[in-house]
Scaffold this active site. Structure first.
Site, mmCIF file in Angstrom:
data_model
loop_
_atom_site.group_PDB
_atom_site.id
_atom_site.type_symbol
_atom_site.label_atom_id
_atom_site.label_comp_id
_atom_site.label_asym_id
_atom_site.label_seq_id
_atom_site.Cartn_x
_atom_site.Cartn_y
_atom_site.Cartn_z
ATOM 1 N N ILE A 1 14.934 31.268 22.910
ATOM 2 C CA ILE A 1 16.294 31.565 23.351
ATOM 3 C C ILE A 1 16.265 32.292 24.692
ATOM 4 C CG2 ILE A 1 18.449 32.746 22.746
ATOM 5 C CD1 ILE A 1 17.442 32.558 19.776
ATOM 6 N N CYS B 1 29.910 59.937 7.539
ATOM 7 C CA CYS B 1 29.924 60.691 6.295
ATOM 8 C C CYS B 1 30.868 60.008 5.319
ATOM 9 C CB CYS B 1 30.378 62.133 6.560
ATOM 10 S SG CYS B 1 30.609 63.094 5.041
ATOM 11 N N HIS C 1 27.957 42.399 11.154
ATOM 12 C CA HIS C 1 27.266 43.154 10.104
ATOM 13 C C HIS C 1 27.100 44.637 10.435
ATOM 14 C CE1 HIS C 1 25.394 39.059 8.801
ATOM 15 N NE2 HIS C 1 26.602 39.233 8.318
ATOM 16 N N CYS D 1 33.855 63.025 4.636
ATOM 17 C CA CYS D 1 34.822 63.438 5.655
ATOM 18 C C CYS D 1 34.931 62.459 6.824
ATOM 19 C CB CYS D 1 34.486 64.841 6.167
ATOM 20 S SG CYS D 1 33.015 64.905 7.249
#
Length: 246
Positions: free
Chosen positions: A237, A134, A126, A137
């Site tokens: 975990i 940008c 993700h 550009c």
């Protein structure tokens, strides 16, 4: 730790010690021990609403395009946790990689904590809050630039809108990263899945490509793959993985 959990820790340690081809697949639950909220649990991000809008709507491509300033107000306040540090899970995984046992971390998280802990082969399904581009550009901008911007972040070169390199709702996952993730999973001898409900596709569908010896699930609630797992651990975990590498 109760006796049943101790037995499961011992079994997981045996599985890890017997393999040199492990793949880890993690979701939001991996980072909750670093103080980053998950999405769907009580008190998670998705329990919050902004006016009549849900987080899913605000974090969509359509909302980003049509309400860019409002998007960034939510994004900067709810999606970025600058003070978060790697927890025991991140540290244990980096150690397993250094030992040559773990071949890749595949993550649904965008916080960059795996890399901060020292993991090198991290596939971010993700994207990451630390990469921003940008839209005009394509110049790269770091997280500091986004956080320091008033309203909508703009490119220092051309003035274009700087968009976080994160996958929004309505946007497709990167096919190259998906393909690399699938190849790691197909070749793996052991797959450890942690901190994810395995209900969000296409990411959750990656587990279906695993055909190795041991599927291990570490999650505080049941998943659709529990029946197919060698080992299911409903516990912390970080505590679980730390105990297996010590």
């Amino acid at each position: 730790m109760d006796p049943i959990s101790s037995d499961k820790i011992a079994e997981l340690k045996r599985i890890i010690d017997g393999s040199s081809n492990i793949v880890f697949f993690g979701g939001a639950g991996v980072s909750t021990e670093s103080g980053i909220p998950d999405f769907r649990s009580a008190g998670g991000l998705y329990s919050e609403r902004v006016g009549n809008l849900s987080p899913e709507e605000i974090l969509s491509h359509t909302f980003f395009v049509n309400h860019t300033e409002e998007f960034f107000a939510f994004y900067k306040s709810k999606m970025i946790y600058r003070d978060a540090k790697p927890n025991d899970a991140h540290v244990a995984l980096a150690r397993l990689e250094r030992e040559g046992r773990l071949k890749a971390v595949i993550t649904q998280n965008i916080d960059g904590l795996h890399q901060e802990a020292g993991s090198r082969e991290v596939l971010e399904l993700h994207g990451s809050v630390h990469r921003n581009y940008c839209m005009n550009c394509r110049r790269f901008h770091g997280l500091d630039h986004v956080l320091a911007s008033e309203g909508v972040p703009r490119c220092e070169d051309c003035g274009g809108i700087v968009k976080p390199d994160v996958v929004l709702y309505e946007e497709a996952l990167d096919m190259d990263i998906l393909g690399r993730s699938r190849r790691y999973i197909e070749k793996a001898d052991v797959m450890i899945v942690a901190g994810t409900s395995l209900r969000v596709y296409p990411a959750a569908g990656l587990v279906g490509f695993f055909g190795g010896r041991h599927l291990v699930l570490i999650n505080k609630s049941p998943t659709p793959y529990d029946h197919a797992a060698t080992l299911v651990i409903q516990d912390s975990i970080g505590k679980t993985l730390k105990a297996c590498v010590e």
